[in-house]
Design a protein around this motif. Structure first.
Motif, PDB file in Angstrom:
ATOM      1  N   GLY A   7      73.971  70.368  18.705  1.00  0.00           N
ATOM      2  CA  GLY A   7      74.206  68.965  18.679  1.00  0.00           C
ATOM      3  C   GLY A   7      75.477  68.588  18.560  1.00  0.00           C
ATOM      4  O   GLY A   7      76.204  68.889  17.508  1.00  0.00           O
ATOM      5  N   ALA A   8      76.441  68.211  19.489  1.00  0.00           N
ATOM      6  CA  ALA A   8      77.840  67.995  19.469  1.00  0.00           C
ATOM      7  C   ALA A   8      78.071  66.551  19.276  1.00  0.00           C
ATOM      8  O   ALA A   8      77.170  65.730  19.602  1.00  0.00           O
ATOM      9  N   CYS A   9      79.126  66.058  18.384  1.00  0.00           N
ATOM     10  CA  CYS A   9      79.333  64.886  17.964  1.00  0.00           C
ATOM     11  C   CYS A   9      80.685  64.630  18.087  1.00  0.00           C
ATOM     12  O   CYS A   9      81.556  65.374  18.024  1.00  0.00           O
ATOM     13  N   LEU A  10      81.154  63.287  18.307  1.00  0.00           N
ATOM     14  CA  LEU A  10      82.467  62.644  18.168  1.00  0.00           C
ATOM     15  C   LEU A  10      82.806  62.045  16.858  1.00  0.00           C
ATOM     16  O   LEU A  10      81.848  61.131  16.751  1.00  0.00           O
ATOM     17  N   SER A  11      83.817  62.267  16.278  1.00  0.00           N
ATOM     18  CA  SER A  11      84.148  61.722  15.138  1.00  0.00           C
ATOM     19  C   SER A  11      84.825  60.356  15.139  1.00  0.00           C
ATOM     20  O   SER A  11      85.687  60.268  16.239  1.00  0.00           O
ATOM     21  N   LEU A  12      84.568  59.308  14.482  1.00  0.00           N
ATOM     22  CA  LEU A  12      85.139  57.998  14.578  1.00  0.00           C
ATOM     23  C   LEU A  12      85.563  57.390  13.497  1.00  0.00           C
ATOM     24  O   LEU A  12      85.061  57.888  12.297  1.00  0.00           O
ATOM     25  N   PRO A  13      86.447  56.567  13.439  1.00  0.00           N
ATOM     26  CA  PRO A  13      87.154  56.143  12.025  1.00  0.00           C
ATOM     27  C   PRO A  13      85.930  55.115  11.610  1.00  0.00           C
ATOM     28  O   PRO A  13      85.267  54.312  12.437  1.00  0.00           O
ATOM     29  N   ASP A  14      85.817  54.698  10.364  1.00  0.00           N
ATOM     30  CA  ASP A  14      85.046  53.828   9.670  1.00  0.00           C
ATOM     31  C   ASP A  14      85.314  52.250  10.174  1.00  0.00           C
ATOM     32  O   ASP A  14      86.693  52.044  10.396  1.00  0.00           O
ATOM     33  N   GLN A  15      84.482  51.968  10.678  1.00  0.00           N
ATOM     34  CA  GLN A  15      84.707  50.345  11.354  1.00  0.00           C
ATOM     35  C   GLN A  15      84.553  49.314  10.496  1.00  0.00           C
ATOM     36  O   GLN A  15      84.307  48.089  11.057  1.00  0.00           O
ATOM     37  N   SER A  16      84.177  49.539   9.364  1.00  0.00           N
ATOM     38  CA  SER A  16      84.122  48.282   8.072  1.00  0.00           C
ATOM     39  C   SER A  16      85.496  47.408   8.113  1.00  0.00           C
ATOM     40  O   SER A  16      86.699  48.123   8.347  1.00  0.00           O
ATOM     41  N   GLN A  17      85.214  46.342   7.900  1.00  0.00           N
ATOM     42  CA  GLN A  17      86.413  45.432   7.749  1.00  0.00           C
ATOM     43  C   GLN A  17      87.443  45.613   6.574  1.00  0.00           C
ATOM     44  O   GLN A  17      88.697  45.188   6.426  1.00  0.00           O
ATOM     45  N   ASN A  18      86.604  46.295   5.446  1.00  0.00           N
ATOM     46  CA  ASN A  18      87.391  46.449   4.459  1.00  0.00           C
ATOM     47  C   ASN A  18      87.343  48.051   3.980  1.00  0.00           C
ATOM     48  O   ASN A  18      86.595  48.790   3.229  1.00  0.00           O
ATOM     49  N   PRO A  19      88.267  48.937   4.852  1.00  0.00           N
ATOM     50  CA  PRO A  19      88.024  50.273   4.506  1.00  0.00           C
ATOM     51  C   PRO A  19      88.816  50.765   3.150  1.00  0.00           C
ATOM     52  O   PRO A  19      89.253  49.908   2.209  1.00  0.00           O
ATOM     53  N   HIS A  20      88.378  51.819   2.673  1.00  0.00           N
ATOM     54  CA  HIS A  20      88.793  52.505   1.214  1.00  0.00           C
ATOM     55  C   HIS A  20      90.172  52.602   1.364  1.00  0.00           C
ATOM     56  O   HIS A  20      90.880  53.750   1.889  1.00  0.00           O
ATOM     57  N   ARG A  21      90.968  51.766   0.808  1.00  0.00           N
ATOM     58  CA  ARG A  21      92.411  51.936   0.670  1.00  0.00           C
ATOM     59  C   ARG A  21      92.931  53.051  -0.259  1.00  0.00           C
ATOM     60  O   ARG A  21      92.307  53.163  -1.456  1.00  0.00           O
ATOM     61  N   ALA A  22      94.018  53.577   0.175  1.00  0.00           N
ATOM     62  CA  ALA A  22      94.231  54.953  -0.962  1.00  0.00           C
ATOM     63  C   ALA A  22      95.179  54.206  -1.981  1.00  0.00           C
ATOM     64  O   ALA A  22      95.869  53.236  -2.040  1.00  0.00           O
ATOM     65  N   GLU A  23      94.741  54.698  -3.212  1.00  0.00           N
ATOM     66  CA  GLU A  23      95.231  54.418  -4.528  1.00  0.00           C
ATOM     67  C   GLU A  23      96.427  54.993  -4.851  1.00  0.00           C
ATOM     68  O   GLU A  23      96.504  56.290  -5.501  1.00  0.00           O
ATOM     69  N   ILE A  24      97.692  54.634  -4.158  1.00  0.00           N
ATOM     70  CA  ILE A  24      98.931  55.245  -4.186  1.00  0.00           C
ATOM     71  C   ILE A  24      99.935  54.108  -4.784  1.00  0.00           C
ATOM     72  O   ILE A  24      99.808  53.151  -4.617  1.00  0.00           O
ATOM     73  N   SER A  25     101.126  54.487  -5.257  1.00  0.00           N
ATOM     74  CA  SER A  25     102.072  53.631  -5.906  1.00  0.00           C
ATOM     75  C   SER A  25     102.884  53.268  -4.401  1.00  0.00           C
ATOM     76  O   SER A  25     102.808  53.848  -3.394  1.00  0.00           O
ATOM     77  N   ARG A  26     103.772  52.159  -4.780  1.00  0.00           N
ATOM     78  CA  ARG A  26     104.722  51.621  -3.754  1.00  0.00           C
ATOM     79  C   ARG A  26     105.579  52.860  -3.453  1.00  0.00           C
ATOM     80  O   ARG A  26     105.922  53.054  -2.200  1.00  0.00           O
ATOM     81  N   GLU A  27     106.072  53.577  -4.333  1.00  0.00           N
ATOM     82  CA  GLU A  27     106.999  54.689  -3.742  1.00  0.00           C
ATOM     83  C   GLU A  27     106.212  55.594  -3.050  1.00  0.00           C
ATOM     84  O   GLU A  27     107.012  55.975  -1.958  1.00  0.00           O
ATOM     85  N   THR A  28     105.113  56.131  -3.258  1.00  0.00           N
ATOM     86  CA  THR A  28     104.528  56.959  -2.506  1.00  0.00           C
ATOM     87  C   THR A  28     104.416  56.331  -1.073  1.00  0.00           C
ATOM     88  O   THR A  28     104.432  57.345  -0.007  1.00  0.00           O
ATOM     89  N   SER A  29     103.793  55.197  -1.014  1.00  0.00           N
ATOM     90  CA  SER A  29     103.772  54.570   0.287  1.00  0.00           C
ATOM     91  C   SER A  29     105.018  54.501   1.187  1.00  0.00           C
ATOM     92  O   SER A  29     104.966  54.784   2.270  1.00  0.00           O
ATOM     93  N   ASP A  30     106.057  54.235   0.175  1.00  0.00           N
ATOM     94  CA  ASP A  30     107.632  54.320   1.153  1.00  0.00           C
ATOM     95  C   ASP A  30     107.752  55.527   1.351  1.00  0.00           C
ATOM     96  O   ASP A  30     108.128  55.879   2.544  1.00  0.00           O
ATOM     97  N   GLN A  31     107.384  56.486   0.662  1.00  0.00           N
ATOM     98  CA  GLN A  31     107.730  57.983   1.121  1.00  0.00           C
ATOM     99  C   GLN A  31     106.902  58.418   2.173  1.00  0.00           C
ATOM    100  O   GLN A  31     107.438  59.155   3.237  1.00  0.00           O
ATOM    101  N   ILE A  32     105.652  58.027   2.484  1.00  0.00           N
ATOM    102  CA  ILE A  32     104.889  58.491   3.594  1.00  0.00           C
ATOM    103  C   ILE A  32     105.325  57.659   4.845  1.00  0.00           C
ATOM    104  O   ILE A  32     105.615  58.291   5.983  1.00  0.00           O
ATOM    105  N   HIS A  33     105.819  56.374   4.827  1.00  0.00           N
ATOM    106  CA  HIS A  33     106.398  55.728   5.921  1.00  0.00           C
ATOM    107  C   HIS A  33     107.537  56.441   6.348  1.00  0.00           C
ATOM    108  O   HIS A  33     108.112  56.441   7.751  1.00  0.00           O
ATOM    109  N   LEU A  34     108.344  56.650   5.540  1.00  0.00           N
ATOM    110  CA  LEU A  34     109.884  57.226   5.538  1.00  0.00           C
ATOM    111  C   LEU A  34     109.434  58.731   6.412  1.00  0.00           C
ATOM    112  O   LEU A  34     110.360  58.984   7.479  1.00  0.00           O
ATOM    113  N   ARG A  35     108.597  59.498   5.825  1.00  0.00           N
ATOM    114  CA  ARG A  35     108.506  60.667   6.462  1.00  0.00           C
ATOM    115  C   ARG A  35     107.851  60.737   7.652  1.00  0.00           C
ATOM    116  O   ARG A  35     108.044  61.498   8.798  1.00  0.00           O
TER     117      ARG A  35
END
Length: 743
Positions: free
Chosen positions: A45-73
């Motif tokens: 059986g083959a399947c296709l992966s899909l993102p979680d469609q809930s209205q409140n996804p599990h947000r990553a627990e990271i600092s503002r600095e790490t978030s800024d690092q990710i967006h900058l990268r």
């Protein structure tokens, strides 16, 4: 839970009840990221992966600095990919912007920075899946059935029962053995299609995309059979019930590329939009794109700002100061003014009193007396300079440094020596230079100065062990080595490609074409934001920094062409020389061509090879698998880190390794047999790196197993990237560092 999916007719429908899968967070963020076509254990059986469609996804627990690092990268990554992909094609047929990068990152045909609010940094705890592709073939007669949705398939499954068999072969009716077709059509645009009779074409008259016809163009039959007797998938073909078929090959066009090109699609070579049939189990069906970075603490925002756009001058000044470039000592009067402004009036007062004596009668105009007072003044200033941090030394960035920083985009963030220099400084502040407690566990434990947790219980044993460690590290050419208790690393997955991991792909028919590969973002979450899957880890690691003096001596022995004279007592560090000689080899090694011996490239190869040797040895002594380890390289600082890679609980394998084996482990690294290869001369003459010696899984390697050679450690034929005369033998770094045989 309902799941949205974009179907080939452009309509967005709701799929009922997409199931959630259970896997590790690292797996969900990569191999099972949205867009992946996969099979569960057993291959059924083959399947296709899909993102979680809930209205409140599990947000990553990271600092503002790490978030800024990710967006900058991410901005650097997307801009670099777009620039590279736009170089594909030909002058007559240049690529379109939409063929290079997801349309959500484009505006007016060029890449535009997107607001961070458009994305959601998600902890990959939940991922959904649906069966796909929904194509079925009878193993008995080849009858083909296709469904457009799970709902349609569930309503028509009874038609696949033996009692409803409508095979054209009367002798085989009722012997149905249906299977899910394990082949899909894939294109470097990132789009995939389930096999179907007919092709996607551009209708010039109606100026629209024409769908594949569901019926035979000759007899209008809607019953098709898949002729799959050939071992080559490309030679399979659909045949209608009356035996009509479209040619002798299995062809399909990419609907997205066809739609994008419009009338141009008929004027370009067919390869531009031709899809390729592959097994959905094959790697080219899905390549997730991940990056990693060292997490900056809240008090290191000054370092993060250096990497932001339009801060090139500040970054140049920081690098100049860090590596001792362009040093301009202040004059005595400037030093006095600096101290006065800093509030050091008690230090300035004696100097000013002595300076006033120069105007006294009996001193003024008397050479001997003036010289005596000036000698006192010089002594006061010298005393100030000896106090660490009291008298700041200004650094002016040389022209070559400013020019190198302006080329940063060409490196790719993973190999940008300036980003790595800033990250190393963050690691040093957080861990390497952190104050250690008197008792207990230190954040960084040098193996030459063990803390209470790693040290032997007997003081005599401790002294003997540390003395031997100093000797062995010297023989290995290592200036500093120790255990990092928590190597704070962030990995994030931001998109995917198909058919290639690089911004272009070469395809050949009558001619060779270089075609753009599109980097796609993931499908939106239930809150309509685009997911970036983030995994944080804090695991044990070994930190290693080589001796600058020994590295310089080795580079001279290798006879690299761009190595100037350097003295360890100079204010400029060896890292400054390496930065000046650095040249981008591209995030995807597109610019890694053979050339003359280059100092930066040789040092990168040395550090990278040393890291692989350490990884192999750790796996042998600790019980950890090679694939569970990772590496991080800091070329300008002559340093690297080997860390345990994973999000499960760290059981302290690396600290246990040192506690149990310590100097035995170092002796193993020093032993010549450690770097011997079972492939013998075949490996030696082919670059000195193969799976039998120092090549490791690419999921663990930061540089795709490029810039590797055992020769840089133990001597032998020059690395394959070194353009030289055949038979050139280079000395090994460990051989030179160890010198005479250790007792």
């Amino acid at each position: 839970m309902a799941t949205k999916k974009q179907w080939k007719d452009g309509e967005e429908r709701r799929e009922p009840g997409a199931a959630k899968m259970t896997r590790s967070r690292s797996q969900l963020a990569t191999a099972y990221a949205p867009g992946s076509v996969f099979t569960f254990e057993g291959g059924l059986g083959a399947c296709l992966s899909l993102p979680d469609q809930s209205q409140n996804p599990h947000r990553a627990e990271i600092s503002r600095e790490t978030s800024d690092q990710i967006h900058l990268r991410l901005r650097e990554i997307w801009q670099s990919w777009f620039s590279r992909a736009m170089q594909a094609g030909t002058p007559d047929h240049p690529p379109l912007a939409g063929q290079c990068l997801d349309s959500q990152l484009l505006r007016d045909g060029i890449y535009r920075e997107q607001p961070s609010s458009k994305f959601e940094l998600v902890d990959p705890k939940a991922m959904c899946y649906v069966p796909a592709p929904l194509d079925f073939v009878c193993n008995t007669c080849g009858r083909f059935r296709k469904f457009d949705s799970v709902d349609e398939a569930s309503r028509h499954l009874d038609e696949l029962k033996k009692t409803n068999c409508d095979s054209r072969d009367q002798m085989q009716r009722g012997n149905c053995r249906w299977r899910q077709l394990d082949v899909i059509f894939v294109h470097w645009s990132g789009h995939w299609e389930a096999p179907t009779p007919g092709r996607w074409e551009w209708n010039v008259q109606e100026q629209r995309l024409g769908r594949p016809s569901p019926s035979c163009p000759i007899c209008q039959s809607r019953k098709f059979y898949l002729i799959d007797k050939s071992p080559r998938i490309g030679e399979w073909v659909f045949e209608c019930e009356e035996g009509h078929k479209q040619g002798d090959s299995w062809l399909q066009n990419d609907p997205e590329t066809t739609q994008m090109l419009g009338d141009e699609s008929t004027r370009r070579p067919p390869r531009w939009r031709r899809m390729e049939p592959i097994s959905y189990r094959a790697a080219p069906a899905f390549y997730p794109h991940s990056e990693q970075l060292i997490v900056f603490s809240a008090d290191q925002y000054d370092l993060l700002e250096l990497l932001q756009a339009d801060n090139e001058s500040r970054l140049a000044g920081f690098i100049a100061e860090l590596y001792g470039l362009g040093e301009r000592p202040p004059s005595d009067s400037e030093i006095v003014e600096m101290l006065r402004r800093a509030g050091h009036t008690e230090k300035v007062a004696p100097y000013e009193n002595a300076a006033a004596m120069l105007s006294w009668p009996g001193i003024a105009g008397v050479a001997a007396a003036e010289e005596q007072v000036k000698s006192v003044l010089r002594g006061i200033v010298s005393g100030w300079k000896e106090v660490p941090g009291l008298v700041p030394v200004e650094h002016e960035a040389p022209a070559w440094l400013s020019a190198q920083i302006l080329r940063r985009r060409e490196y790719g963030s993973r190999y940008d020596p300036f980003v790595l220099a800033v990250e190393h400084e963050a690691l040093s502040r957080n861990t390497i230079r952190a104050t250690r407690p008197v008792d207990g566990r230190s954040p960084f434990v040098r193996f030459t100065h063990l803390d209470k947790d790693l040290a032997p219980r007997n003081q005599g044993e401790l002294e003997v062990q540390e003395q031997r460690t100093v000797q062995l590290l010297g023989a290995l050419g290592i200036e500093d080595m120790g255990l990092v208790r928590e190597f704070d690393l962030c990995r994030f997955t931001h998109g995917y490609t198909r058919m290639s991991t690089e911004p272009w792909i070469e395809k050949s028919d009558q001619q060779t074409l270089t075609l753009p590969v599109r980097l796609n973002l993931f499908q939106a979450l239930g809150n309509d934001k685009i997911p970036i899957y983030v995994v944080n880890q804090k695991n044990e690691a070994f930190y290693v920094r080589l001796s600058p003096t020994k590295v310089y001596e080795w580079l001279r022995a290798v006879e690299v062409e761009d190595l100037p004279e350097w003295d360890p007592s100079d204010s400029a560090k060896l890292g400054a020389i390496l930065l000046e000689s650095s040249a981008p080899f591209g995030k995807f090694f597109a610019d890694l061509n053979r050339g003359p011996a280059n100092a930066y490239r040789y040092v990168y190869t040395l550090l990278h090879t040393y890291a692989h040797g350490l990884i192999k040895s750790i796996a042998e002594f600790s019980g950890l698998d090679v694939g569970s380890l990772g590496e991080y390289i800091f070329p300008a600082d002559l340093a690297f880190v080997v860390y345990r890679n994973g999000t499960t609980m760290d059981l302290g394998n690396l600290s246990a390794l040192w506690r149990n084996y310590n100097n035995t482990f170092l002796e193993h690294l020093l032993a010549p047999r450690t770097l011997l290869c079972g492939a013998g001369s075949l490996c030696d003459t082919s670059g000195g790196a193969c799976p039998s010696c120092i090549v490791i899984p690419e999921t663990s390697c930061v540089a795709a197993n490029r810039l590797l050679s055992r020769s840089v450690l133990r001597g032998g034929p020059a690395p394959r990237e070194h353009l030289q005369e055949d038979g050139l033998i280079i000395p090994g770094y460990i051989d030179m560092a160890s010198g005479a045989e250790l007792d």
